[in-house]
Design a protein around this motif. Sequence first.
Motif, PDB file in Angstrom:
ATOM      1  N   PRO A  42     -49.907  49.306 -54.337  1.00  0.00           N
ATOM      2  CA  PRO A  42     -50.699  49.927 -53.266  1.00  0.00           C
ATOM      3  C   PRO A  42     -52.181  49.909 -53.636  1.00  0.00           C
ATOM      4  O   PRO A  42     -52.562  50.371 -54.695  1.00  0.00           O
ATOM      5  CB  PRO A  42     -50.151  51.357 -53.210  1.00  0.00           C
ATOM      6  CG  PRO A  42     -49.592  51.616 -54.576  1.00  0.00           C
ATOM      7  CD  PRO A  42     -49.125  50.281 -55.091  1.00  0.00           C
ATOM      8  N   VAL A  43     -53.000  49.329 -52.754  1.00  0.00           N
ATOM      9  CA  VAL A  43     -54.426  49.227 -53.043  1.00  0.00           C
ATOM     10  C   VAL A  43     -55.281  50.103 -52.141  1.00  0.00           C
ATOM     11  O   VAL A  43     -56.485  50.199 -52.340  1.00  0.00           O
ATOM     12  CB  VAL A  43     -54.916  47.757 -52.976  1.00  0.00           C
ATOM     13  CG1 VAL A  43     -54.281  46.929 -54.062  1.00  0.00           C
ATOM     14  CG2 VAL A  43     -54.680  47.156 -51.613  1.00  0.00           C
ATOM     15  N   SER A  44     -54.656  50.726 -51.130  1.00  0.00           N
ATOM     16  CA  SER A  44     -55.395  51.605 -50.226  1.00  0.00           C
ATOM     17  C   SER A  44     -54.411  52.535 -49.519  1.00  0.00           C
ATOM     18  O   SER A  44     -53.196  52.398 -49.671  1.00  0.00           O
ATOM     19  CB  SER A  44     -56.157  50.778 -49.182  1.00  0.00           C
ATOM     20  OG  SER A  44     -55.249  50.227 -48.246  1.00  0.00           O
ATOM     21  N   GLU A  45     -54.956  53.435 -48.719  1.00  0.00           N
ATOM     22  CA  GLU A  45     -54.118  54.336 -47.921  1.00  0.00           C
ATOM     23  C   GLU A  45     -53.248  53.560 -46.940  1.00  0.00           C
ATOM     24  O   GLU A  45     -52.153  53.973 -46.591  1.00  0.00           O
ATOM     25  CB  GLU A  45     -54.996  55.329 -47.154  1.00  0.00           C
ATOM     26  CG  GLU A  45     -55.753  56.298 -48.028  1.00  0.00           C
ATOM     27  CD  GLU A  45     -54.851  57.291 -48.726  1.00  0.00           C
ATOM     28  OE1 GLU A  45     -53.878  57.758 -48.108  1.00  0.00           O
ATOM     29  OE2 GLU A  45     -55.125  57.598 -49.907  1.00  0.00           O
ATOM     30  N   GLN A  46     -53.727  52.406 -46.495  1.00  0.00           N
ATOM     31  CA  GLN A  46     -53.000  51.589 -45.529  1.00  0.00           C
ATOM     32  C   GLN A  46     -51.848  50.804 -46.157  1.00  0.00           C
ATOM     33  O   GLN A  46     -51.075  50.162 -45.448  1.00  0.00           O
ATOM     34  CB  GLN A  46     -53.950  50.602 -44.825  1.00  0.00           C
ATOM     35  CG  GLN A  46     -54.943  51.255 -43.893  1.00  0.00           C
ATOM     36  CD  GLN A  46     -56.102  51.921 -44.642  1.00  0.00           C
ATOM     37  OE1 GLN A  46     -56.521  51.457 -45.687  1.00  0.00           O
ATOM     38  NE2 GLN A  46     -56.596  53.022 -44.099  1.00  0.00           N
ATOM     39  N   SER A  47     -51.711  50.872 -47.464  1.00  0.00           N
ATOM     40  CA  SER A  47     -50.635  50.132 -48.137  1.00  0.00           C
ATOM     41  C   SER A  47     -49.247  50.666 -47.802  1.00  0.00           C
ATOM     42  O   SER A  47     -48.272  49.927 -47.859  1.00  0.00           O
ATOM     43  CB  SER A  47     -50.828  50.159 -49.659  1.00  0.00           C
ATOM     44  OG  SER A  47     -51.914  49.344 -50.026  1.00  0.00           O
ATOM     45  N   GLY A  48     -49.150  51.955 -47.470  1.00  0.00           N
ATOM     46  CA  GLY A  48     -47.858  52.552 -47.176  1.00  0.00           C
ATOM     47  C   GLY A  48     -47.310  53.296 -48.380  1.00  0.00           C
ATOM     48  O   GLY A  48     -47.974  53.425 -49.404  1.00  0.00           O
ATOM     49  N   THR A  49     -46.079  53.768 -48.244  1.00  0.00           N
ATOM     50  CA  THR A  49     -45.484  54.611 -49.283  1.00  0.00           C
ATOM     51  C   THR A  49     -44.583  53.821 -50.218  1.00  0.00           C
ATOM     52  O   THR A  49     -44.051  52.765 -49.864  1.00  0.00           O
ATOM     53  CB  THR A  49     -44.642  55.739 -48.660  1.00  0.00           C
ATOM     54  OG1 THR A  49     -43.508  55.152 -48.005  1.00  0.00           O
ATOM     55  CG2 THR A  49     -45.460  56.573 -47.689  1.00  0.00           C
ATOM     56  N   LEU A  50     -44.402  54.367 -51.403  1.00  0.00           N
ATOM     57  CA  LEU A  50     -43.492  53.768 -52.373  1.00  0.00           C
ATOM     58  C   LEU A  50     -42.075  53.733 -51.810  1.00  0.00           C
ATOM     59  O   LEU A  50     -41.359  52.734 -51.971  1.00  0.00           O
ATOM     60  CB  LEU A  50     -43.532  54.542 -53.692  1.00  0.00           C
ATOM     61  CG  LEU A  50     -42.613  54.040 -54.802  1.00  0.00           C
ATOM     62  CD1 LEU A  50     -42.941  52.596 -55.183  1.00  0.00           C
ATOM     63  CD2 LEU A  50     -42.720  54.947 -56.017  1.00  0.00           C
ATOM     64  N   GLN A  51     -41.675  54.769 -51.111  1.00  0.00           N
ATOM     65  CA  GLN A  51     -40.338  54.825 -50.519  1.00  0.00           C
ATOM     66  C   GLN A  51     -40.113  53.663 -49.547  1.00  0.00           C
ATOM     67  O   GLN A  51     -39.072  53.016 -49.559  1.00  0.00           O
ATOM     68  CB  GLN A  51     -40.132  56.158 -49.805  1.00  0.00           C
ATOM     69  CG  GLN A  51     -38.737  56.342 -49.259  1.00  0.00           C
ATOM     70  CD  GLN A  51     -38.540  57.748 -48.707  1.00  0.00           C
ATOM     71  OE1 GLN A  51     -39.495  58.485 -48.466  1.00  0.00           O
ATOM     72  NE2 GLN A  51     -37.294  58.125 -48.523  1.00  0.00           N
ATOM     73  N   GLU A  52     -41.105  53.381 -48.721  1.00  0.00           N
ATOM     74  CA  GLU A  52     -40.997  52.279 -47.781  1.00  0.00           C
ATOM     75  C   GLU A  52     -40.928  50.939 -48.518  1.00  0.00           C
ATOM     76  O   GLU A  52     -40.153  50.057 -48.154  1.00  0.00           O
ATOM     77  CB  GLU A  52     -42.193  52.293 -46.819  1.00  0.00           C
ATOM     78  CG  GLU A  52     -42.066  51.324 -45.678  1.00  0.00           C
ATOM     79  CD  GLU A  52     -43.214  51.450 -44.685  1.00  0.00           C
ATOM     80  OE1 GLU A  52     -43.067  50.892 -43.592  1.00  0.00           O
ATOM     81  OE2 GLU A  52     -44.248  52.092 -44.988  1.00  0.00           O
ATOM     82  N   ALA A  53     -41.718  50.797 -49.571  1.00  0.00           N
ATOM     83  CA  ALA A  53     -41.699  49.561 -50.358  1.00  0.00           C
ATOM     84  C   ALA A  53     -40.326  49.352 -51.001  1.00  0.00           C
ATOM     85  O   ALA A  53     -39.787  48.242 -50.978  1.00  0.00           O
ATOM     86  CB  ALA A  53     -42.784  49.599 -51.426  1.00  0.00           C
ATOM     87  N   ILE A  54     -39.752  50.431 -51.530  1.00  0.00           N
ATOM     88  CA  ILE A  54     -38.425  50.333 -52.144  1.00  0.00           C
ATOM     89  C   ILE A  54     -37.394  49.925 -51.096  1.00  0.00           C
ATOM     90  O   ILE A  54     -36.549  49.061 -51.343  1.00  0.00           O
ATOM     91  CB  ILE A  54     -38.036  51.663 -52.832  1.00  0.00           C
ATOM     92  CG1 ILE A  54     -38.927  51.898 -54.059  1.00  0.00           C
ATOM     93  CG2 ILE A  54     -36.560  51.668 -53.214  1.00  0.00           C
ATOM     94  CD1 ILE A  54     -38.790  53.280 -54.676  1.00  0.00           C
ATOM     95  N   SER A  55     -37.476  50.522 -49.916  1.00  0.00           N
ATOM     96  CA  SER A  55     -36.507  50.183 -48.868  1.00  0.00           C
ATOM     97  C   SER A  55     -36.679  48.742 -48.374  1.00  0.00           C
ATOM     98  O   SER A  55     -35.748  48.168 -47.819  1.00  0.00           O
ATOM     99  CB  SER A  55     -36.595  51.162 -47.695  1.00  0.00           C
ATOM    100  OG  SER A  55     -37.798  50.986 -46.987  1.00  0.00           O
ATOM    101  N   ASN A  56     -37.843  48.140 -48.619  1.00  0.00           N
ATOM    102  CA  ASN A  56     -38.081  46.753 -48.229  1.00  0.00           C
ATOM    103  C   ASN A  56     -37.904  45.769 -49.387  1.00  0.00           C
ATOM    104  O   ASN A  56     -38.261  44.604 -49.268  1.00  0.00           O
ATOM    105  CB  ASN A  56     -39.468  46.596 -47.607  1.00  0.00           C
ATOM    106  CG  ASN A  56     -39.481  47.099 -46.183  1.00  0.00           C
ATOM    107  OD1 ASN A  56     -38.598  46.787 -45.405  1.00  0.00           O
ATOM    108  ND2 ASN A  56     -40.477  47.890 -45.843  1.00  0.00           N
ATOM    109  N   GLY A  57     -37.377  46.255 -50.519  1.00  0.00           N
ATOM    110  CA  GLY A  57     -37.004  45.352 -51.600  1.00  0.00           C
ATOM    111  C   GLY A  57     -37.772  45.463 -52.895  1.00  0.00           C
ATOM    112  O   GLY A  57     -37.474  44.739 -53.853  1.00  0.00           O
ATOM    113  N   ALA A  58     -38.766  46.352 -52.978  1.00  0.00           N
ATOM    114  CA  ALA A  58     -39.518  46.481 -54.226  1.00  0.00           C
ATOM    115  C   ALA A  58     -38.607  46.988 -55.342  1.00  0.00           C
ATOM    116  O   ALA A  58     -37.818  47.902 -55.140  1.00  0.00           O
ATOM    117  CB  ALA A  58     -40.697  47.433 -54.046  1.00  0.00           C
ATOM    118  N   VAL A  59     -38.728  46.352 -56.505  1.00  0.00           N
ATOM    119  CA  VAL A  59     -37.930  46.758 -57.665  1.00  0.00           C
ATOM    120  C   VAL A  59     -38.809  47.308 -58.786  1.00  0.00           C
ATOM    121  O   VAL A  59     -38.304  47.687 -59.842  1.00  0.00           O
ATOM    122  CB  VAL A  59     -37.060  45.593 -58.193  1.00  0.00           C
ATOM    123  CG1 VAL A  59     -36.027  45.188 -57.152  1.00  0.00           C
ATOM    124  CG2 VAL A  59     -37.916  44.407 -58.609  1.00  0.00           C
ATOM    125  N   ALA A  60     -40.135  47.366 -58.544  1.00  0.00           N
ATOM    126  CA  ALA A  60     -41.089  47.922 -59.507  1.00  0.00           C
ATOM    127  C   ALA A  60     -42.404  48.173 -58.773  1.00  0.00           C
ATOM    128  O   ALA A  60     -42.593  47.710 -57.647  1.00  0.00           O
ATOM    129  CB  ALA A  60     -41.308  46.962 -60.668  1.00  0.00           C
TER     130      ALA A  60
END
Length: 149
Positions: A42-60
């Motif tokens: 995440p580089v700004s407020e517009q990046s979104g939440t960690l929870q959303e990133a995890i639900s879209n496939g982020a593993v780290a």
Amino acid sequence: MLTYQEVSRLFSKATGIKEDMIRFHTVSSLAEAEQPKGLFVPVSEQSGTLQEAISNGAVAALWPEGVKVPAYAPNHFPIFYTQDNLKGLEEIMNSYYNYLSQHEETRERTKFIFPDKGLLNEADETYDIAVMAEKINGYGSNQSKAGEE
């Protein structure tokens, strides 16, 4: 392809599982983007939440040091800490670009996903991350890239 081991060399402070063989298929600064086996930065407020990133496939994730990690983050979820996420993203891209320039035969590539090229240029006018991303994503364009058919 970008690995846990390579990222951990850049950011020695980390929590969660320490597995050198994790391979990141994507690096994204946009939580809402599909990011299979992704590293969320995440580089700004517009990046979104960690929870959303995890639900879209982020593993780290790369996370700002001193900022509390949300309680919903799994204990095993790898989080690398940096003083500045934008500069951290720059370090990741430089390292990965250097790796690609030395290993031109590499067929599998990490895909970099950014929401707004202009946003990435705001923080450091002398370093154009968007151009670097285009170089990385276009490097060896006749070869298949991770996440693309």
